[in-house]
Design an enzyme around this catalytic site. Structure first.
Site, PDB file in Angstrom:
ATOM      1  N   THR A   1       0.578  -1.514  -0.368  1.00 40.90           N
ATOM      2  CA  THR A   1       0.108   0.017   0.179  1.00 40.90           C
ATOM      3  C   THR A   1       1.039   1.236  -0.147  1.00 40.90           C
ATOM      4  O   THR A   1       1.640   1.330   0.832  1.00 40.90           O
ATOM      5  CB  THR A   1      -1.134  -0.236   1.148  1.00 40.90           C
ATOM      6  OG1 THR A   1      -1.833   1.622   1.669  1.00 40.90           O
ATOM      7  CG2 THR A   1       0.113  -0.323   2.387  1.00 40.90           C
TER       8      THR A   1
ATOM      9  N   HIS B   1       3.099 -11.848  14.369  1.00 41.93           N
ATOM     10  CA  HIS B   1       3.696 -11.690  14.827  1.00 41.93           C
ATOM     11  C   HIS B   1       3.336 -13.254  16.087  1.00 41.93           C
ATOM     12  O   HIS B   1       4.544 -14.200  16.092  1.00 41.93           O
ATOM     13  CB  HIS B   1       3.799 -11.286  16.370  1.00 41.93           C
ATOM     14  CG  HIS B   1       5.203 -10.735  16.596  1.00 41.93           C
ATOM     15  ND1 HIS B   1       6.051 -12.138  16.684  1.00 41.93           N
ATOM     16  CD2 HIS B   1       5.892 -10.319  17.889  1.00 41.93           C
ATOM     17  CE1 HIS B   1       7.544 -11.354  16.913  1.00 41.93           C
ATOM     18  NE2 HIS B   1       7.051 -10.528  17.881  1.00 41.93           N
TER      19      HIS B   1
END
Length: 415
Positions: free
Chosen positions: A333, A386
């Site tokens: 993006t 994560h």
């Protein structure tokens, strides 16, 4: 009688909103003719009729939600066409009918006049104008048209809306949204796409262990290369050499080295994808969409630029198909086109990584202990899940992209 039902649209789409009826009750439709525009989470789809006949009932109104399998209209297959042939037959019937009293109204003519009057009540407007007016809660009859023929266009709706905002009319709202006495407010209904975007972003924040790491890239070498090659590149491929092809190539090379960023979680398993379909976020009128550049690892700079240009144009003109939006493995993006200097992009689930590009800005950089130079610098951000990507891997992934772009000849060696 035949039922028009909402067909299977795509694996991930189970419902939509009636955006606009293209045919009204009483209209004759041919088999295969479009009768309704359906707004889904991702794209707008025009549904056609599997039958020929006259629409005698619409089960849902514009703005209502329908699900796959719902019956939305009933068609009388014995209904006559209202085309020229039917009109000629009608004229023949009128000619052969018994004499009426001088002052008695012709019932067929009265019905035709009433139908025409009903049509005249609905102003002539483009689909884009109707859609915007519906989303903003505006009555098309209140909107003046610039077109000499009276057709309302999207810019007419936008101008009317701007004037309304500049001179807002106080509106009473019940509940917590109510403002103080006579304070002007505007209440807008969220479009289905905006509701879906909001829902999915919240889901990502709640269901992933999202973390973001940052770095900065000196784009001197890339900008020099573009400056030297841009004219030749445009003449040969008829497309401009932008930054996105460089970042896409660098991203693919980094994904090959750090494959967990090209994966997704499915239950207790990891799906590590050995193909590279890179989503490129595009700001469309109704919200962010992420069309996908397929097999980016197999494409040249020119092919990537052409794909991105084509997808961006489709997004701007609301012509993206479902296949253009499905199956991405990683997303890029670019908030820099709007002036963003630094941001934290949110994951595009079920993907586990998204790269954020930002504004290129001249900043003084230490070349060595003695020298400083103004260099075109860009902050980049990598948001990652994560749960499956460790900090070391994420930082190394971003460093790899930095190294490739600061020495873009390495992109050729990376294949």
């Amino acid at each position: 009688m035949a039922e028009i039902k909402v067909p299977e649209l795509a694996e991930s789409i189970t419902e939509g909103t009636i955006a606009e009826w293209l045919k009204n009750v009483g209209d004759y439709v041919e088999k295969g003719e479009y009768i309704v525009e359906l707004e889904t989470d991702k794209v707008n789809i025009e549904l056609n009729s599997d039958y020929a006949g006259k629409i005698i009932e619409q089960k849902f109104s514009e703005g209502e939600t329908v699900k796959v399998g719902d019956t939305i209209a009933i068609i009388d297959e014995s209904g006559e066409s209202t085309g020229p042939a039917a009109e000629n037959k009608q004229e023949e019937r009128v000619t052969e009918s018994p004499k009426q009293e001088p002052n008695a109204p012709d019932q067929e003519n009265v019905a035709a006049i009433q139908k025409e009057e009903k049509k005249e009540e609905r102003p002539i407007a483009s689909p884009a104008a109707r859609k915007l007016a519906r989303e903003k809660g505006l009555n098309l009859n209140d909107i003046p048209a610039i077109d000499p023929f009276g057709r309302i266009r999207k810019q007419d709706v936008t101008s009317f809306l701007d004037e309304s905002i500049q001179k807002p009319t106080p509106k009473t709202v019940k509940g917590p949204a109510a403002a103080a006495d006579s304070k002007p407010i505007i209440v807008e209904k969220m479009s289905r796409r905006r509701q879906t975007i909001a829902k999915r972003l919240v889901e990502v924040k709640q269901t992933t262990a999202m973390l973001t790491t940052f770095n900065e890239i000196d784009l001197t070498a890339v900008m020099d290369l573009r400056k030297r090659r841009k004219d030749q590149f445009f003449e040969e491929y008829d497309v401009r050499l932008g930054f996105m092809s460089f970042f896409t190539k660098a991203t693919v090379a980094s994904l090959k080295k750090f494959p967990y960023l090209n994966a997704e979680i499915q239950g207790d398993n990891l799906l590590i994808k050995k193909f590279y379909d890179v989503g490129v976020a595009v700001a469309a009128e109704e919200g962010l969409v992420v069309p996908v550049v397929r097999d980016a690892d197999r494409k040249s700079f020119a092919e990537i630029e052409m794909d991105i240009a084509s997808l961006a144009e489709k997004a701007r003109t609301n012509k993206l198909a479902l296949k253009d939006l499905q199956g991405g493995t990683f997303t890029i993006t670019n908030g820099g086109v709007f002036g963003s200097l630094l941001s934290t992009p949110i994951l595009n689930g079920p993907q586990v990584g998204i790269l954020g590009m930002h504004k290129i800005q001249l900043r003084p950089i230490a070349i060595d202990k003695e020298r400083m130079e103004n260099r075109p610098m860009m902050y980049v951000a990598l948001s990652y899940d994560h749960r499956i990507v460790d900090g070391k891997e994420a930082v190394s992934f971003l460093s790899k992209i930095k190294d490739l772009l600061e020495d873009p000849e390495n992109l050729l060696l990376e294949g």
